[in-house]
Write a protein that holds these residues in place. Structure first.
Motif, PDB file in Angstrom:
ATOM      1  N   GLU A   1      -0.352   0.199  -8.404  1.00  0.00           N
ATOM      2  CA  GLU A   1      -1.821  -0.913  -8.155  1.00  0.00           C
ATOM      3  C   GLU A   1      -1.665  -1.476  -6.829  1.00  0.00           C
ATOM      4  O   GLU A   1      -2.690  -2.060  -6.310  1.00  0.00           O
ATOM      5  CB  GLU A   1      -2.866  -1.666  -9.637  1.00  0.00           C
ATOM      6  N   ASP A   2      -0.139  -2.123  -7.494  1.00  0.00           N
ATOM      7  CA  ASP A   2       0.263  -2.636  -6.587  1.00  0.00           C
ATOM      8  C   ASP A   2       0.609  -2.299  -4.715  1.00  0.00           C
ATOM      9  O   ASP A   2       0.386  -3.448  -3.147  1.00  0.00           O
ATOM     10  CB  ASP A   2       1.612  -3.589  -6.403  1.00  0.00           C
ATOM     11  N   LEU A   3       1.002  -1.375  -4.782  1.00  0.00           N
ATOM     12  CA  LEU A   3       1.115   0.127  -3.540  1.00  0.00           C
ATOM     13  C   LEU A   3      -0.348  -0.207  -3.001  1.00  0.00           C
ATOM     14  O   LEU A   3      -0.280  -0.063  -1.830  1.00  0.00           O
ATOM     15  CB  LEU A   3       1.427   1.413  -4.628  1.00  0.00           C
ATOM     16  N   ILE A   4      -1.286   0.110  -3.974  1.00  0.00           N
ATOM     17  CA  ILE A   4      -1.898   0.536  -3.253  1.00  0.00           C
ATOM     18  C   ILE A   4      -2.993  -0.648  -2.889  1.00  0.00           C
ATOM     19  O   ILE A   4      -3.730  -0.547  -1.539  1.00  0.00           O
ATOM     20  CB  ILE A   4      -3.388   0.846  -4.476  1.00  0.00           C
ATOM     21  N   ALA A   5      -2.578  -1.871  -3.512  1.00  0.00           N
ATOM     22  CA  ALA A   5      -3.095  -3.203  -2.487  1.00  0.00           C
ATOM     23  C   ALA A   5      -2.959  -3.296  -0.669  1.00  0.00           C
ATOM     24  O   ALA A   5      -3.748  -3.656  -1.119  1.00  0.00           O
ATOM     25  CB  ALA A   5      -3.084  -4.286  -3.932  1.00  0.00           C
ATOM     26  N   ALA A   6      -1.501  -2.844  -1.360  1.00  0.00           N
ATOM     27  CA  ALA A   6      -0.778  -3.107  -0.237  1.00  0.00           C
ATOM     28  C   ALA A   6      -1.268  -2.256   1.252  1.00  0.00           C
ATOM     29  O   ALA A   6      -1.282  -2.664   2.299  1.00  0.00           O
ATOM     30  CB  ALA A   6       0.750  -3.045  -0.304  1.00  0.00           C
ATOM     31  N   ILE A   7      -1.861  -1.117   0.748  1.00  0.00           N
ATOM     32  CA  ILE A   7      -1.797  -0.518   1.938  1.00  0.00           C
ATOM     33  C   ILE A   7      -3.517  -0.197   2.491  1.00  0.00           C
ATOM     34  O   ILE A   7      -3.802  -0.638   3.483  1.00  0.00           O
ATOM     35  CB  ILE A   7      -1.557   0.966   0.928  1.00  0.00           C
ATOM     36  N   ALA A   8      -3.979  -0.800   1.144  1.00  0.00           N
ATOM     37  CA  ALA A   8      -5.253  -1.361   1.347  1.00  0.00           C
ATOM     38  C   ALA A   8      -5.299  -2.462   2.594  1.00  0.00           C
ATOM     39  O   ALA A   8      -6.341  -2.700   3.390  1.00  0.00           O
ATOM     40  CB  ALA A   8      -6.273  -1.826  -0.034  1.00  0.00           C
TER      41      ALA A   8
ATOM     42  N   ARG B   1       8.967  -1.358   3.781  1.00  0.00           N
ATOM     43  CA  ARG B   1       8.228  -0.367   4.958  1.00  0.00           C
ATOM     44  C   ARG B   1       7.996   1.065   4.626  1.00  0.00           C
ATOM     45  O   ARG B   1       7.449   1.918   4.264  1.00  0.00           O
ATOM     46  CB  ARG B   1       8.645  -1.064   6.598  1.00  0.00           C
ATOM     47  N   GLN B   2       9.732   1.327   3.872  1.00  0.00           N
ATOM     48  CA  GLN B   2       9.866   2.765   3.458  1.00  0.00           C
ATOM     49  C   GLN B   2       9.064   3.187   2.557  1.00  0.00           C
ATOM     50  O   GLN B   2       8.719   4.521   2.670  1.00  0.00           O
ATOM     51  CB  GLN B   2      11.548   3.051   3.593  1.00  0.00           C
ATOM     52  N   ILE B   3       9.036   2.287   1.675  1.00  0.00           N
ATOM     53  CA  ILE B   3       8.179   2.900   0.046  1.00  0.00           C
ATOM     54  C   ILE B   3       6.501   2.622   0.154  1.00  0.00           C
ATOM     55  O   ILE B   3       6.377   3.591   0.024  1.00  0.00           O
ATOM     56  CB  ILE B   3       8.313   1.286  -0.928  1.00  0.00           C
ATOM     57  N   LEU B   4       5.973   1.222   1.663  1.00  0.00           N
ATOM     58  CA  LEU B   4       5.052   1.619   1.742  1.00  0.00           C
ATOM     59  C   LEU B   4       4.524   2.774   2.156  1.00  0.00           C
ATOM     60  O   LEU B   4       4.132   4.112   1.531  1.00  0.00           O
ATOM     61  CB  LEU B   4       3.941   0.707   2.603  1.00  0.00           C
ATOM     62  N   ASP B   5       5.437   4.016   3.337  1.00  0.00           N
ATOM     63  CA  ASP B   5       5.000   4.539   3.978  1.00  0.00           C
ATOM     64  C   ASP B   5       4.997   5.827   3.125  1.00  0.00           C
ATOM     65  O   ASP B   5       4.381   7.022   3.259  1.00  0.00           O
ATOM     66  CB  ASP B   5       5.919   4.681   4.865  1.00  0.00           C
ATOM     67  N   GLY B   6       6.065   5.887   2.356  1.00  0.00           N
ATOM     68  CA  GLY B   6       6.531   7.138   0.907  1.00  0.00           C
ATOM     69  C   GLY B   6       4.948   7.289   0.404  1.00  0.00           C
ATOM     70  O   GLY B   6       4.616   8.157   0.045  1.00  0.00           O
ATOM     71  N   ALA B   7       4.838   6.186  -0.277  1.00  0.00           N
ATOM     72  CA  ALA B   7       2.720   6.601  -0.874  1.00  0.00           C
ATOM     73  C   ALA B   7       1.758   6.136   0.061  1.00  0.00           C
ATOM     74  O   ALA B   7       1.461   6.927  -0.476  1.00  0.00           O
ATOM     75  CB  ALA B   7       3.357   4.584  -1.273  1.00  0.00           C
TER      76      ALA B   7
END
Length: 209
Positions: free
Chosen positions: A56-63, A14-20
Motif C-alpha cells: 500500500e505504501d509503494l502504491i501510494a508513493a508511485i501514485a 528510487r531503485q525500489i520504487l522503479d522496480g515496484a
C-alpha cells in the motif's frame, strides 16, 4: 561504522520504487506480491521494508509521483507569458510525461507508464488513502489550470461567459483521456491531441450558426 549518505538512501528508495512500478505495470497491483518486488529489485525484505511498510505504501508513493509529474509538467509548460494556447500547452505536458527520458518513468515505455497511471486512478475506488492523496493533488492541479484559464481571459484570448473552472476541468479531462487511450490502445501520441485541439479551436461558430 560509516554513515550511509543521503544520496545512497535516495538512490535505494528510487531503485525500489522503479522496480515496484515495473512489477505493477506488468502484473497489476493486486497480482503483484511483495515477494515479487523483492525479486525484481534484488533486495532483501528487510532492505525494502526499511523504506516502505508494504505494498500500500509503494502504491501510494508511485501514485503521488505520477500525479506530481503531471502537475510539474504543466507548471513548466505554462511558465510563459502570454501562456501557450491549449493545443501547445497540453502537447508539451504530454511530451514531458511520455517523452524519450525513460529513466524518469522507471524504465517503462510510454504505454506501460500510461497503464500504470490508469491503474492508480482505478485503485482510488477502493482505497480511501489513495483517493485522499489523489484528490488533494487533483485539487491543486485544477486550481492551477483555472488560474491559467484566467490568464487566457485577461489577455483577450478567451471570451467571457464560461466559468474558468469548467474550462480547466475540460482541459484536464482531455489530457486524462489521452493517457487512457495510450494505455489501452497504444496509438495515441501528443501530436494526436495537438492536432485535434487545433482543429476544434479553428471551428467557425458564426458560419455554423
Amino acid at each position: 561504522m560509516a554513515r550511509v549518505s543521503q544520496e545512497h538512501l535516495d538512490a535505494r528508495r528510487r531503485q525500489i520504487l522503479d522496480g515496484a512500478a515495473r512489477c505493477f505495470a506488468r502484473d497489476g497491483f493486486h497480482a503483484t506480491s511483495m515477494q515479487d518486488v523483492f525479486k525484481e529489485v534484488g533486495l532483501s525484505a528487510g532492505a525494502v521494508y526499511r523504506y516502505f511498510g508494504g505494498k500500500e505504501d509503494l502504491i501510494a508513493a508511485i501514485a503521488g509521483e505520477a500525479v506530481g509529474g503531471v502537475r510539474q509538467a504543466f507548471e513548466r509548460a505554462a511558465r510563459v507569458s502570454p501562456p501557450p494556447t491549449p493545443d501547445v500547452l497540453i502537447g508539451r505536458v504530454v511530451r514531458t510525461l511520455f517523452g524519450d527520458d525513460a529513466t524518469r518513468r522507471g524504465g517503462l515505455d510510454p504505454r506501460a507508464y500510461a497503464g500504470l497511471i490508469v491503474q492508480v486512478w482505478a485503485e482510488t475506488l477502493r482505497s480511501e488513502r489513495l483517493a485522499a492523496t489523489l484528490g488533494e493533488a487533483y485539487e491543486g492541479l485544477r486550481v492551477s489550470w483555472a488560474e491559467l484559464v484566467g490568464e487566457y481571459r485577461a489577455s483577450g484570448m478567451l471570451a467571457a461567459g464560461v466559468p474558468d473552472e469548467h474550462i480547466a476541468r475540460t482541459l484536464i479531462a482531455t489530457a486524462q483521456g489521452l493517457i487512457a487511450q495510450l494505455a489501452m490502445f497504444g496509438d495515441a501520441g501528443p501530436e494526436v491531441l495537438e492536432n485535434g485541439l487545433r482543429g476544434l479551436m479553428s471551428m467557425d461558430l458564426q458560419r455554423a450558426s
